[in-house]
Design a protein around this motif. Structure first.
Motif, short mmCIF file in Angstrom:
data_model
loop_
_atom_site.label_atom_id
_atom_site.label_comp_id
_atom_site.label_asym_id
_atom_site.label_seq_id
_atom_site.Cartn_x
_atom_site.Cartn_y
_atom_site.Cartn_z
N ARG A 1 0.82 -1.20 0.00
CA ARG A 1 0.00 0.00 0.00
C ARG A 1 0.86 1.27 0.00
NH1 ARG A 1 -3.06 4.15 2.13
NH2 ARG A 1 -5.29 3.79 2.02
N SER B 1 -13.63 4.86 -6.66
CA SER B 1 -13.15 3.78 -5.80
C SER B 1 -12.35 2.74 -6.57
CB SER B 1 -14.34 3.13 -5.12
OG SER B 1 -15.21 2.62 -6.12
N ASP C 1 -9.29 1.20 -7.62
CA ASP C 1 -7.87 1.28 -7.31
C ASP C 1 -7.01 1.13 -8.56
OD1 ASP C 1 -8.63 1.59 -4.79
OD2 ASP C 1 -7.92 -0.33 -4.03
N GLY D 1 -8.66 6.45 2.86
CA GLY D 1 -9.57 5.46 3.42
C GLY D 1 -8.87 4.16 3.75
N ASP D 2 -9.64 3.27 4.39
CA ASP D 2 -9.08 2.01 4.89
C ASP D 2 -9.10 0.89 3.86
OD1 ASP D 2 -8.58 3.05 7.29
OD2 ASP D 2 -10.35 2.24 8.31
N ARG D 3 -9.67 1.18 2.70
CA ARG D 3 -9.90 0.06 1.77
C ARG D 3 -8.57 -0.63 1.43
NH1 ARG D 3 -11.96 2.72 -1.71
NH2 ARG D 3 -10.22 2.69 -3.14
N TYR E 1 -5.55 -2.88 -0.18
CA TYR E 1 -4.93 -3.05 -1.48
C TYR E 1 -4.29 -4.44 -1.47
CZ TYR E 1 -1.85 -2.00 -5.39
OH TYR E 1 -1.19 -2.02 -6.59
N HIS F 1 -7.55 -7.96 6.25
CA HIS F 1 -8.25 -7.06 5.36
C HIS F 1 -9.01 -7.86 4.31
CE1 HIS F 1 -5.33 -3.52 6.22
NE2 HIS F 1 -6.34 -3.54 7.04
N ASP G 1 -12.13 -5.57 -1.70
CA ASP G 1 -13.41 -5.25 -2.31
C ASP G 1 -13.50 -6.00 -3.64
OD1 ASP G 1 -15.52 -4.12 -3.66
OD2 ASP G 1 -15.20 -2.13 -2.79
#
Lengths: 596, 388
Positions: A24, A68, A70, A226-228, A230, A266, A269
């Motif tokens: 990340r 959103s 990535d 944000g926390d999303r 990778y 994690h 998504d």
């Protein structure tokens, strides 16, 4: 007021991109640099500048990214901006662009600082010391009346290079008794000393190891946007194995992963990363040797996960820990740009490059990889080992196709050199990047002992290099021009190995023979002896199933002339063996002799 | 009292960057490319304090800090080497022909042109062709350097007398689990050190003999010390660690080294001819209170270097990005020292002589130009002078 050609450059590249521990850090650092470059380009455009590089079709493309996707974030605006200014004062445009660059950085930094779960982890006074002294900005301009664009571009590039020779900087506001950033040691850590009262959310956002220290740049890279999650290098490495595990076996393990509710693992998504839907968690989950660190970083009891993994690996063996780092770079780009006759041609060139970057995104995704960045003629991606060669070939062919017109116009053969390094996911991220860059350099510049299968010299550029970096032992490297079909040869050998048509230890025995003949003088006698010796070994070996020993014999007769040629051939077999391991994991088999 | 030292490394030398390293901090040591001046100064002061049987009280520390320590530089075949200047760029042709060597020049800004350089400085540019700079040798012998400082790039060529940066000695260590007698899970750490007994020769072929690929080197340092410190330095001859991890070096004073630290005659001669434009090259990293800008320059970028007598006007700068130096303080406040930013060695400053005579600069050869007195005593910012 007259017209000008303006060139701008933004940094710091090294701190944003190279100083990384987690994937990340790397990905977000690259995105950060691109967003700052975009803000500069946008400011120039708002001030009436006509953008040449980059050359977006519409203004929306320069708006700060809020989506959103990535992968889209990995599409980068390079950190050099070229524009034409008409009837504008360049020094005013430059000042506005500089302000825009700083404001964009501050937006990221302030959002992180204002987040309550991060604020508690930050030493405010040190943060304030550092936050306004991060972005680097350089500018130069020359008069341009529309005539002789190549001369004006060359002059402004020269002045910008001269400007960048003075890397002016402010003195540090250092503080005693504060440890330095673990990523690059350039600044003091902004993290508070006591961490035992950090909430789970804080820990999850920062993911710092015990004792790890981050400065303002490090914290922003770790926590902004944000926390999303990778995808990590371990997820990419585990991909072939995960594809080989049967659904019935994987489901119970996934349930345990889900039970952690995102606190320890994690969850990716799957709308953004549909290719990882089968197992949308960090790869750390399937490597038991990472559990200690996972526990350290998250403070969660990992035992249920360990038990579930044991049940899985008892049946499916351990996942192989190797992945590939792909670094690609266009050939002859500088000379080609020098040949562009006017702004229109340069804009078309910029557009062709940005179309390539878009295509690179899709190609890497198709090959189950993770794009770190694609901008201009540069690509950096992580790929599962079984996918790296076909991805490299597709990128190369697409680049050539998309820049066909520009090749004609500039009379330069615009090709893509691709370096692929296959290495252990536990290697330091900085090392992984360096391995990839070394392979890319090798792809561009063959070494003295790199030869075509017929023994003649390889040409510079338009090459593919694959470096295998096993833990223990020196690197194994192979390189060829794309026309020599190295990728196909390696893929075929890997298939033969995986199908049991070749014995896996053949490569090592051939290397042994090559070593024995190392100091022999070249000549017919040597060629005859070394071929016979190699064929003797081939004849003696019994593959598990019938098939490819004859092909290998033919290859030896055609290619092996001396110790160096035999070594190159054996090296190709050794690289193919690593790919075979991945193929067998997909097929839910363990490679013969595979000990990792 | 000035003493010149010769250092012979027995072990690879640890000179870390600022990243935390140690139990619970970091498991990977990163080396800087060459020994920082403060590492040499710190190690020598410790050695002298111990040699004198002192207790490292405040009074002792104060005396030790008064010692001026300069260096270290490599010495090979009896010649001193300096780090490559930034105003040299190599263009390597595709066809394998000899590399072209370019010297950066102050570029005149034409009507309508501009850049955002501070204080109206001129950019330092190379010839106008687009090319990716090729590798240049890292260490240049004193006579080559002298030539570079007084002439332009014509007839300048690299050969095997130029040297490369030291090889890095990386070692991976494990922690043993006493119960199992095996490596403890996750307890792996790596040290990195400079192999400072030999430097690779520029352009050497990988299959050449070792003696053709590497030059055996010693290191040299200059110490100015008075009182009890001076008494201990003058006859110095012993083994003591240099840098981290207690890696050993033999230190001895060598009187004949003095001549090597003097300004080469070719440079002194050129400086005596009242040149109007000068170049100042940093032989060691410099620490300035204005970051990139020496504090001895005023708002108009005009001033006099420490110890000199002429007035100079800064015209252009050719420096790399800043690097950080910190370290560990055993004195209070004990712990990590604050970060300072350095202009890296090899940085070049271009000046016009506004008043006075440049000939005196021959006496300032390898004297420090950093702003803070203690930084100067620690050897930061040793300057070489030439013409532009």
């Amino acid at each position: 007021m007259s017209s000008h050609l303006l060139a701008l450059s933004v940094g710091p590249v090294q701190e944003f991109i190279a100083a990384s521990r987690r994937t990340r850090d790397l990905w977000f650092g690259s995105y950060l640099l691109s967003e700052i470059s975009k803000a500069v380009a946008r400011s120039v455009r708002i001030d009436g500048g006509k953008l040449i590089f980059p050359s977006p079709d519409n203004a929306d493309e320069l708006e700060p990214q809020t989506g959103s996707d990535d992968d889209a974030r990995a599409l980068n605006v390079a950190n050099i901006i070229i524009a034409e200014l008409k009837d504008r004062d360049p020094s005013v445009v430059v000042q506005n662009a500089k302000n825009a660059a700083r404001a964009r950085w501050r937006k990221f930094a302030d959002d992180v600082f204002d987040d309550p779960k991060i604020t508690r982890a930050i030493r405010e006074e040190i943060w304030k010391d550092q936050v306004n002294d991060v972005v680097e900005f350089y500018a130069a301009w020359v008069p341009f009346n529309g005539a002789n664009y190549p001369l004006a571009r060359k002059r402004v590039t020269q002045l910008l290079a001269g400007r960048k020779n003075c890397r002016d900087f402010c003195p540090a506001k250092g503080r005693a008794k504060v440890p330095k950033s673990s990523l690059d040691g350039l600044r003091e850590s902004v993290l508070v000393e006591r961490r035992d009262d950090w909430s789970a959310k804080t820990k999850r956002s920062l993911r710092v190891r015990d004792g790890e220290q981050l400065d303002v740049v490090g914290v922003v890279k770790r926590a902004a946007g944000g926390d999303r999650p990778y995808p990590s290098v371990s997820r990419v490495a585990a991909d072939p194995w995960l594809r080989g595990v049967k659904d019935d076996d994987l489901e119970p393990f996934k349930e345990v992963c889900a039970s952690f509710g995102g606190n320890a693992l994690h969850r990716l998504d799957t709308e953004i990363y549909p290719r990882y839907e089968r197992f949308p968690y960090e790869g750390t989950a399937v490597y038991r040797n990472r559990y200690k660190e996972l526990e350290e970083e998250t403070g969660v009891d990992i035992k249920p996960l360990a038990d579930a993994l044991k049940a899985l690996t008892d049946k499916h063996k351990e996942p192989n820990p190797y992945l590939s780092v792909l670094v690609a770079d266009g050939d002859r780009m500088g000379p080609a740009i020098s040949e562009l006759k006017d702004i229109g041609e340069h804009q078309a060139f910029s557009k062709a490059l940005s179309t390539f970057a878009e295509s690179a995104k899709a190609i890497v995704r198709e090959h189950r990889g993770v794009l770190v960045y694609a901008g201009g003629d540069d690509v950096l991606a992580f790929l599962p080992v079984d996918q790296c060669l076909s991805c490299a070939r597709k990128l190369h062919d697409t680049f050539g196709e998309l820049l066909k017109e520009q090749s004609k116009e500039t009379k330069q053969e615009l090709t893509l050199s691709v370096g692929v390094a296959i290495a252990h996911f536990l290697d330091n991220l900085e090392d992984l990047l360096n391995f990839g860059r070394e392979a890319e350099k090798h792809a561009k510049n063959p070494q003295d002992d790199d030869r075509k299968p017929d023994g003649t010299k390889q040409e510079k550029r338009n090459g593919l290099a694959v470096h295998l970096l096993k833990r223990g032992g020196s690197p194994i490297t192979v390189r060829a021009n794309w026309s020599d079909d190295l990728d196909e040869r390696l893929a075929t050998m890997a298939e033969w190995l995986a199908d049991g048509k070749l014995p896996t230890r053949l490569a090592n025995e051939l290397r042994g023979i090559a070593d024995a003949y190392e100091r022999w003088d070249d000549g017919n006698a040597l060629e005859n002896a070394i071929q016979k010796d190699a064929l003797r070994v081939v004849g003696k070996k019994q593959p598990p199933s019938e098939g490819a020993m004859g092909n290998i014999g033919d290859m030896i007769r055609a290619r092996v002339k001396n110790a160096a040629t035999l070594k190159r051939f054996a090296n190709e077999l050794l690289v193919a063996r690593q790919m075979e391991t991945a193929l067998r994991q997909i097929r839910h088999e363990t490679a013969q002799g595979d000990d990792e | 009292m000035t003493t010149f030292l010769e250092l012979t490394c027995r072990d690879p030398i640890v000179s870390r960057d600022g990243r935390p390293f140690g139990v619970g901090q970091g498991n990977r040591m990163k080396s800087v490319g060459w020994l920082l001046p403060s590492v040499v100064a710190g190690s020598l002061r410790t050695m002298i304090g111990k040699a004198a049987g002192r207790d490292f009280s405040d009074a002792t520390a104060k005396d030790l800090l008064q010692m001026s320590v300069a260096g270290v530089f490599p010495v090979a075949d009896g010649r001193l080497y300096y780090p490559a200047p930034n105003d040299c760029v190599v263009e390597k042709p595709d066809d394998g022909a000899k590399p072209a060597i370019h010297q950066g020049k102050l570029e005149a800004i034409r009507d309508g042109e501009g850049c955002d350089l501070p204080g109206g400085l001129a950019p330092v540019t190379l010839k106008g062709e687009d090319f990716k700079p090729g590798p240049k040798p890292d260490w240049w012998r004193d006579d080559h350097y002298a030539k570079w400082l007084v002439t332009d790039e014509k007839d300048f060529a690299f050969d095997e007398t130029f040297l490369q940066a030291p090889c890095l000695d990386e070692r991976t260590h494990v922690s043993l689990d006493p119960a199992a007698g095996a490596a403890a899970e996750g307890e792996l750490f790596t040290t990195a050190a400079l192999a400072a007994t030999h430097l690779p020769r520029y352009g050497a072929k990988p299959d050449d003999l070792f003696s053709r690929r590497f030059a055996e080197i010693r290191l040299t340092a200059r110490v100015v010390a008075d009182g009890w410190c001076g008494e201990k330095v003058e006859p110095l001859n012993g083994v003591h660690p240099l840098g981290g991890e207690r890696r050993l070096v033999h230190w001895r004073s060598v009187a004949e080294m003095a001549s090597k630290w003097k300004c080469p005659p070719a440079v002194a001669d050129t400086l005596s001819k009242k040149p109007t434009r000068l170049r100042m090259v940093l032989a060691t990293p410099a620490i300035f209170c204005g970051g990139w800008k020496p504090g001895w320059l005023d708002a108009e970028l005009r001033g006099t270097p420490p110890g000199a007598s002429m007035t100079l006007q800064l015209k252009g700068v050719c420096i790399e990005r800043w690097r950080a130096v910190s370290g560990w303080s055993l004195a209070e406040p004990r712990g990590p020292k604050p970060v300072k930013r350095m202009v890296p060695a090899g940085g070049v400053y271009f000046f016009d002589v506004v008043a006075g005579d440049a000939s005196g600069l021959a006496e300032r050869w390898l004297e420090p130009v950093s702003d803070d007195e203690q930084d100067r005593r620690n050897g930061f910012g040793l300057a070489l002078w030439g013409v532009a």
